[in-house]
Every structure is written in C-alpha cells, then in structure tokens.
Scaffold this motif. Structure first.
Motif, PDB file in Angstrom:
ATOM      1  N   LEU A  11       0.842  -1.194   0.000  1.00  0.00           N
ATOM      2  CA  LEU A  11       0.000   0.000   0.000  1.00  0.00           C
ATOM      3  C   LEU A  11       0.873   1.238   0.000  1.00  0.00           C
ATOM      4  N   ALA A  12       0.488   2.219  -0.811  1.00  0.00           N
ATOM      5  CA  ALA A  12       1.188   3.496  -0.836  1.00  0.00           C
ATOM      6  C   ALA A  12       0.819   4.282   0.414  1.00  0.00           C
ATOM      7  N   VAL A  13       1.548   5.354   0.653  1.00  0.00           N
ATOM      8  CA  VAL A  13       1.281   6.205   1.811  1.00  0.00           C
ATOM      9  C   VAL A  13      -0.140   6.761   1.713  1.00  0.00           C
ATOM     10  N   GLY A  14      -0.854   6.761   2.821  1.00  0.00           N
ATOM     11  CA  GLY A  14      -2.226   7.263   2.845  1.00  0.00           C
ATOM     12  C   GLY A  14      -2.283   8.771   2.708  1.00  0.00           C
ATOM     13  N   ALA A  15      -3.336   9.244   2.076  1.00  0.00           N
ATOM     14  CA  ALA A  15      -3.583  10.676   1.925  1.00  0.00           C
ATOM     15  C   ALA A  15      -5.008  10.956   2.396  1.00  0.00           C
ATOM     16  N   PRO A  16      -5.269  12.173   2.894  1.00  0.00           N
ATOM     17  CA  PRO A  16      -6.627  12.498   3.331  1.00  0.00           C
ATOM     18  C   PRO A  16      -7.640  12.211   2.227  1.00  0.00           C
ATOM     19  N   ALA A  17      -8.739  11.583   2.598  1.00  0.00           N
ATOM     20  CA  ALA A  17      -9.770  11.190   1.637  1.00  0.00           C
ATOM     21  C   ALA A  17     -10.975  12.112   1.772  1.00  0.00           C
ATOM     22  N   ALA A  18     -11.119  13.021   0.836  1.00  0.00           N
ATOM     23  CA  ALA A  18     -12.254  13.952   0.845  1.00  0.00           C
ATOM     24  C   ALA A  18     -13.457  13.310   0.165  1.00  0.00           C
ATOM     25  N   GLY A  19     -14.653  13.632   0.640  1.00  0.00           N
ATOM     26  CA  GLY A  19     -15.875  13.178   0.012  1.00  0.00           C
ATOM     27  C   GLY A  19     -16.256  11.730   0.277  1.00  0.00           C
ATOM     28  N   VAL A  20     -15.692  11.142   1.300  1.00  0.00           N
ATOM     29  CA  VAL A  20     -16.008   9.740   1.643  1.00  0.00           C
ATOM     30  C   VAL A  20     -17.170   9.714   2.630  1.00  0.00           C
ATOM     31  N   THR A  21     -18.155   8.860   2.375  1.00  0.00           N
ATOM     32  CA  THR A  21     -19.293   8.709   3.283  1.00  0.00           C
ATOM     33  C   THR A  21     -18.896   7.768   4.407  1.00  0.00           C
ATOM     34  N   VAL A  22     -19.087   8.220   5.647  1.00  0.00           N
ATOM     35  CA  VAL A  22     -18.744   7.445   6.836  1.00  0.00           C
ATOM     36  C   VAL A  22     -20.020   7.206   7.641  1.00  0.00           C
ATOM     37  N   HIS A  23     -20.219   5.951   8.053  1.00  0.00           N
ATOM     38  CA  HIS A  23     -21.351   5.592   8.896  1.00  0.00           C
ATOM     39  C   HIS A  23     -20.809   5.297  10.299  1.00  0.00           C
ATOM     40  N   ALA A  24     -21.462   5.817  11.318  1.00  0.00           N
ATOM     41  CA  ALA A  24     -21.036   5.609  12.696  1.00  0.00           C
ATOM     42  C   ALA A  24     -22.203   5.099  13.539  1.00  0.00           C
ATOM     43  N   HIS A  25     -21.912   4.136  14.383  1.00  0.00           N
ATOM     44  CA  HIS A  25     -22.860   3.651  15.394  1.00  0.00           C
ATOM     45  C   HIS A  25     -22.205   3.863  16.747  1.00  0.00           C
ATOM     46  N   ALA A  26     -22.879   4.551  17.630  1.00  0.00           N
ATOM     47  CA  ALA A  26     -22.347   4.844  18.953  1.00  0.00           C
ATOM     48  C   ALA A  26     -23.227   4.181  20.010  1.00  0.00           C
ATOM     49  N   ALA A  27     -22.599   3.504  20.952  1.00  0.00           N
ATOM     50  CA  ALA A  27     -23.320   2.846  22.035  1.00  0.00           C
ATOM     51  C   ALA A  27     -22.749   3.312  23.371  1.00  0.00           C
TER      52      ALA A  27
END
Length: 101
Positions: A83-99
C-alpha cells in the motif's frame, strides 16, 4: 395479589449517524444532548470506492466524535503488492454507530 417484580435494565443507548469527509478527510458526528453520560463506544464503516481506506477516531466525547479517513492506492513493487502512503480522503461517506449509557 403479589408484589413481586423484576427489574430489567434497559439496553445501551444507540445512536447512528452518517457524514461526508471534508477536504482534510475529517468528519465530526455530534450526538444529541444528553444521549451519553461518557464517551460512547463507536464503530465505523466507509462506503463505496475501490481504493483502500482506513478510518480512525481522532477525538471522542459524550457530545461528539471526530473521524479521519485516509485513502491509499495499491502499488506492486518487485511483484509484491504493498500500500502506498495514505492521503486524506475527501468526500467519503462514513457511517457511525455509537453505544453508551
């Protein structure tokens, strides 16, 4: 007439949220006031796209959770996939569940 009873503790409070990362790969989820008395346990998932993505929680409190997403392309070097070095990913949909309680 009996006076017996059994207390059943309610399950944990669960909140769900979806957000899209900004240009720096960050998204902040704000939880309803009073939803949690302490920082909740949060699980994350990213949606779509073909690149490798990693997400991490950078801040977590009873009021909000901030997440950072990095994207990395696969590179083949001498026949070995890395894997290449990670770069900030703009426009990505993130789902979160908090308990929490």
């Amino acid at each position: 007439m009996g006076t017996e009873g059994a207390y059943v503790r309610p399950g944990p409070r669960i909140e769900r949220a979806t957000g899209v990362t900004d240009g720096s790969g960050n998204v902040t989820f704000t939880w309803p006031v009073g939803a949690f008395s302490a920082a909740p346990v949060v699980t994350l998932a990213t949606q779509g796209a073909s690149a490798f993505r990693s997400c991490s929680i950078t801040a977590n409190s009873a009021a909000s959770t901030t997440v950072n997403v990095l994207a990395s392309a696969g590179v083949t070097l001498l026949g070995i996939g890395v894997l290449a070095v990670g770069a900030p990913a703009a426009g990505v949909t993130v789902h979160a569940h908090a308990a929490g309680t």
